[in-house]
Design a protein around this motif. Structure first.
Motif, PDB file in Angstrom:
ATOM      1  N   LYS A 341      -8.101  -8.357 -22.489  1.00 54.55           N
ATOM      2  CA  LYS A 341      -6.800  -7.754 -22.231  1.00 54.55           C
ATOM      3  C   LYS A 341      -6.814  -6.268 -22.556  1.00 54.55           C
ATOM      4  N   MET A 342      -6.064  -5.494 -21.793  1.00 54.73           N
ATOM      5  CA  MET A 342      -5.900  -4.072 -22.047  1.00 54.73           C
ATOM      6  C   MET A 342      -4.560  -3.791 -22.717  1.00 54.73           C
ATOM      7  N   VAL A 343      -3.569  -4.637 -22.419  1.00 54.54           N
ATOM      8  CA  VAL A 343      -2.219  -4.493 -22.956  1.00 54.54           C
ATOM      9  C   VAL A 343      -1.753  -5.870 -23.403  1.00 54.54           C
ATOM     10  N   ASP A 344      -1.068  -5.940 -24.537  1.00 55.46           N
ATOM     11  CA  ASP A 344      -0.533  -7.215 -25.013  1.00 55.46           C
ATOM     12  C   ASP A 344       0.352  -7.849 -23.941  1.00 55.46           C
ATOM     13  N   GLY A 345       0.144  -9.121 -23.713  1.00 51.63           N
ATOM     14  CA  GLY A 345       0.920  -9.835 -22.706  1.00 51.63           C
ATOM     15  C   GLY A 345       0.140 -10.101 -21.437  1.00 51.63           C
ATOM     16  N   MET A 346      -0.975  -9.388 -21.225  1.00 49.84           N
ATOM     17  CA  MET A 346      -1.762  -9.590 -20.008  1.00 49.84           C
ATOM     18  C   MET A 346      -2.783 -10.717 -20.159  1.00 49.84           C
ATOM     19  N   GLU A 347      -3.054 -11.146 -21.388  1.00 51.02           N
ATOM     20  CA  GLU A 347      -4.115 -12.126 -21.636  1.00 51.02           C
ATOM     21  C   GLU A 347      -3.708 -13.544 -21.209  1.00 51.02           C
ATOM     22  N   ASN A 348      -4.737 -14.407 -21.106  1.00 50.87           N
ATOM     23  CA  ASN A 348      -4.547 -15.831 -20.809  1.00 50.87           C
ATOM     24  C   ASN A 348      -3.859 -16.040 -19.462  1.00 50.87           C
ATOM     25  N   LYS A 349      -4.198 -15.198 -18.492  1.00 47.07           N
ATOM     26  CA  LYS A 349      -3.579 -15.273 -17.170  1.00 47.07           C
ATOM     27  C   LYS A 349      -4.631 -15.085 -16.081  1.00 47.07           C
ATOM     28  N   ILE A 350      -4.337 -15.651 -14.925  1.00 46.97           N
ATOM     29  CA  ILE A 350      -5.191 -15.498 -13.746  1.00 46.97           C
ATOM     30  C   ILE A 350      -4.396 -14.702 -12.719  1.00 46.97           C
ATOM     31  N   TYR A 351      -4.940 -13.577 -12.283  1.00 50.82           N
ATOM     32  CA  TYR A 351      -4.238 -12.673 -11.370  1.00 50.82           C
ATOM     33  C   TYR A 351      -4.732 -12.902  -9.937  1.00 50.82           C
ATOM     34  N   PHE A 352      -3.777 -13.032  -9.026  1.00 50.85           N
ATOM     35  CA  PHE A 352      -4.057 -13.390  -7.641  1.00 50.85           C
ATOM     36  C   PHE A 352      -3.890 -12.186  -6.714  1.00 50.85           C
ATOM     37  N   PRO A 353      -4.513 -12.246  -5.536  1.00 55.23           N
ATOM     38  CA  PRO A 353      -4.277 -11.204  -4.523  1.00 55.23           C
ATOM     39  C   PRO A 353      -3.015 -11.505  -3.725  1.00 55.23           C
ATOM     40  N   ARG A 354      -1.932 -11.762  -4.435  1.00 59.01           N
ATOM     41  CA  ARG A 354      -0.655 -12.107  -3.829  1.00 59.01           C
ATOM     42  C   ARG A 354       0.462 -11.312  -4.470  1.00 59.01           C
ATOM     43  N   TYR A 359       5.486  -6.986  -6.691  1.00 56.33           N
ATOM     44  CA  TYR A 359       4.787  -7.253  -7.944  1.00 56.33           C
ATOM     45  C   TYR A 359       3.678  -8.282  -7.752  1.00 56.33           C
ATOM     46  N   THR A 360       2.569  -8.074  -8.464  1.00 58.31           N
ATOM     47  CA  THR A 360       1.413  -8.945  -8.374  1.00 58.31           C
ATOM     48  C   THR A 360       1.688 -10.274  -9.073  1.00 58.31           C
ATOM     49  N   VAL A 361       1.271 -11.361  -8.443  1.00 60.69           N
ATOM     50  CA  VAL A 361       1.513 -12.706  -8.969  1.00 60.69           C
ATOM     51  C   VAL A 361       0.356 -13.128  -9.872  1.00 60.69           C
ATOM     52  N   PHE A 362       0.690 -13.750 -10.984  1.00 63.87           N
ATOM     53  CA  PHE A 362      -0.334 -14.314 -11.870  1.00 63.87           C
ATOM     54  C   PHE A 362       0.047 -15.730 -12.249  1.00 63.87           C
ATOM     55  N   TYR A 363      -0.961 -16.487 -12.710  1.00 65.63           N
ATOM     56  CA  TYR A 363      -0.722 -17.826 -13.248  1.00 65.63           C
ATOM     57  C   TYR A 363      -0.926 -17.766 -14.744  1.00 65.63           C
ATOM     58  N   CYS A 364       0.077 -18.207 -15.502  1.00 65.72           N
ATOM     59  CA  CYS A 364       0.013 -18.200 -16.959  1.00 65.72           C
ATOM     60  C   CYS A 364      -0.433 -19.576 -17.447  1.00 65.72           C
ATOM     61  N   LEU A 365      -1.565 -19.636 -18.160  1.00 65.82           N
ATOM     62  CA  LEU A 365      -2.049 -20.916 -18.652  1.00 65.82           C
ATOM     63  C   LEU A 365      -1.168 -21.469 -19.764  1.00 65.82           C
ATOM     64  N   ALA A 366      -0.422 -20.593 -20.456  1.00 65.65           N
ATOM     65  CA  ALA A 366       0.442 -21.060 -21.547  1.00 65.65           C
ATOM     66  C   ALA A 366       1.667 -21.784 -21.014  1.00 65.65           C
ATOM     67  N   THR A 367       2.285 -21.252 -19.958  1.00 68.22           N
ATOM     68  CA  THR A 367       3.512 -21.852 -19.408  1.00 68.22           C
ATOM     69  C   THR A 367       3.247 -22.718 -18.192  1.00 68.22           C
ATOM     70  N   LYS A 368       2.003 -22.623 -17.646  1.00 68.14           N
ATOM     71  CA  LYS A 368       1.626 -23.382 -16.451  1.00 68.14           C
ATOM     72  C   LYS A 368       2.561 -23.085 -15.267  1.00 68.14           C
ATOM     73  N   THR A 369       2.886 -21.809 -15.117  1.00 66.10           N
ATOM     74  CA  THR A 369       3.727 -21.366 -14.009  1.00 66.10           C
ATOM     75  C   THR A 369       3.168 -20.079 -13.417  1.00 66.10           C
ATOM     76  N   TYR A 370       3.543 -19.813 -12.155  1.00 67.01           N
ATOM     77  CA  TYR A 370       3.208 -18.566 -11.482  1.00 67.01           C
ATOM     78  C   TYR A 370       4.347 -17.585 -11.731  1.00 67.01           C
ATOM     79  N   ARG A 371       4.001 -16.356 -12.120  1.00 65.18           N
ATOM     80  CA  ARG A 371       5.018 -15.369 -12.481  1.00 65.18           C
ATOM     81  C   ARG A 371       4.574 -13.982 -12.046  1.00 65.18           C
TER      82      ARG A 371
END
Length: 414
Positions: A341-354, A359-371
């Motif tokens: 991570k470069m900034v707090d809050g960006m970790e534990n996520k998968i970033y998509f080309p969507r 805004y860029t979509v990511f999947y959060c493994l902690a909440t199991k949702t796309y945000r």
């Protein structure tokens, strides 16, 4: 104002529950109305200056929720600490049309958008891979070839470009009639250690690798017959532990071993990997190297099901990953990688080309949702998001001097 947690579960929902209208503060020594201070009456210059010091999207979201007047203050473009394109960071690079010559960049965390105009080498080009700020580009064109029975055939060329400096490094022409299915390269193309690996697709029972090292004038061909290519995912291969790994669509793993100095040493093995997701549930698959291990991301159609797994190379088994810890994973067909991570809050996520909105979509493994970090998008799938075609994740590096000799592929020019 009240401070809120930066956790994505909390910050936006708290503001959905109540609308903050006007915040007033009284001078304890004065009770009359004349000494009340209306925050909505602050000068626009002061509010704009306040926004320049709010780095997190969550805090900027809170700022705009104070009242309509505060919401009307536009985010200044210099609010983030990023200096593009000199500071290394992760960006989604998008080439919007086949004939286009414009690069658009989207940052997954900050609402910054950049464009680099007039990169002629992008015309009629397909993005194959990105590394060290360089792009590996494929272009197919019709040519006159008297060496074969057909008077005309297709020329399949690969070359490197740096979209930030518009520098180019040409590779020797590859002579075949098929198409580049995927490719990857190791080291900066101006480095003597640069190697390129390309996968060529012909039929469902034939696979071929084309390899070349900096300074070589011809591609080295490695052909394998009677091996089904239907296992191949469309994602790029990964060079790991001196071997080339190609992920199968349904969890299989193809491993290509070779000694560049000994053509006879080539070996191609397909491994059935235990713990692979069911065939009917896999629509997309991506392979990533993270901290010396191989990770895979499997998605069903529109991401309704997502599986993140780690390869146990000894047992050839996929092990489920519950958390990425401090790591971020960026996936796209041409390029996927993992970074801390470069900034707090960006970790534990998968970033998509969507994208959702801008805004860029990511999947959060902690909440199991796309945000996203910039709007209220929160779903269990990827519907209502826009996939960016002909795009890849890239990491621009600081501009450094490149001599004209380094832009030549052959060492005799250096």
């Amino acid at each position: 104002m009240e401070e809120y947690s930066s956790d994505e579960d909390d910050w936006e929902h708290r503001f959905e529950e109540k609308e903050i209208g006007k915040v007033e503060e009284e001078d304890p020594k004065e009770e009359d109305e004349g000494n009340k201070r209306d925050w909505a009456g602050l000068p626009i210059e002061l509010l704009s200056e306040m926004l320049t010091h709010l780095q997190l999207p969550q805090t900027r979201f809170s700022f705009h929720k104070v009242c309509k007047y505060w919401d009307s203050i536009q985010d200044p473009k210099h609010h983030s600490p990023l200096i593009f394109p000199t500071l290394q960071s992760q960006w989604l690079l998008h080439k919007d049309t086949y004939h286009g010559t414009v690069c658009k960049f989207f940052h997954p965390f900050y609402p910054d958008r950049f464009a680099i105009d007039d990169v002629p080498d992008l015309n009629k080009a397909v993005l194959m891979h990105s590394n060290n700020g360089w792009l590996l580009i494929a272009r197919r064109s019709l040519r006159n070839n008297p060496k074969i029975d057909l008077f005309w055939d297709w020329q399949n060329s690969l070359f490197f470009i740096n979209p930030f400096t518009k520098e180019r490094v040409d590779l020797p022409e590859a002579d075949f009639l098929g198409d580049w299915k995927s490719a990857t390269f190791v080291s900066d193309p101006t480095s003597p250690d640069c190697k390129v690996f390309g996968v060529v697709s012909f039929t469902d029972t034939f696979v071929r690798f084309e390899t070349i090292r900096r300074g070589e004038a011809e591609w080295v061909r490695h052909s394998f017959e009677d091996i089904p290519t239907i296992f191949q995912s469309n994602c790029h291969p990964v060079f790991h532990n001196q071997k080339l790994y190609c992920l199968g669509r349904h969890g299989e793993m193809g491993v290509f071993e070779f000694d560049p100095d000994d053509e006879e040493s080539k070996k191609w093995t397909i491994h059935e990997v235990l713990g692979s997701p069911p065939e009917e549930e896999t629509f997309e698959s991506y392979l990533v190297e993270c901290e010396g291990e191989l990770l895979a991301v499997f998605l069903s159609f529109m991401g309704e099901k997502i599986s993140v797994v780690r390869l146990d190379e000894e047992r050839m088994e996929w092990m489920k990953v519950e958390s990425l810890g401090d790591f971020m994973v960026f996936i796209s067909l041409p390029t996927s990688f993992a970074r801390k991570k470069m900034v707090d809050g960006m970790e534990n996520k998968i970033y998509f080309p969507r994208l959702s909105g801008d805004y860029t979509v990511f999947y959060c493994l902690a909440t199991k949702t796309y945000r996203t970090f910039g709007n209220k998008f929160c779903q269990k799938d990827l519907y209502e998001t826009r996939e960016q075609l002909n795009c890849c994740w890239t990491e621009p590096t600081s501009r450094t001097y490149t001599s004209p000799q380094q832009l030549h592929w052959f060492p005799q020019h250096e």
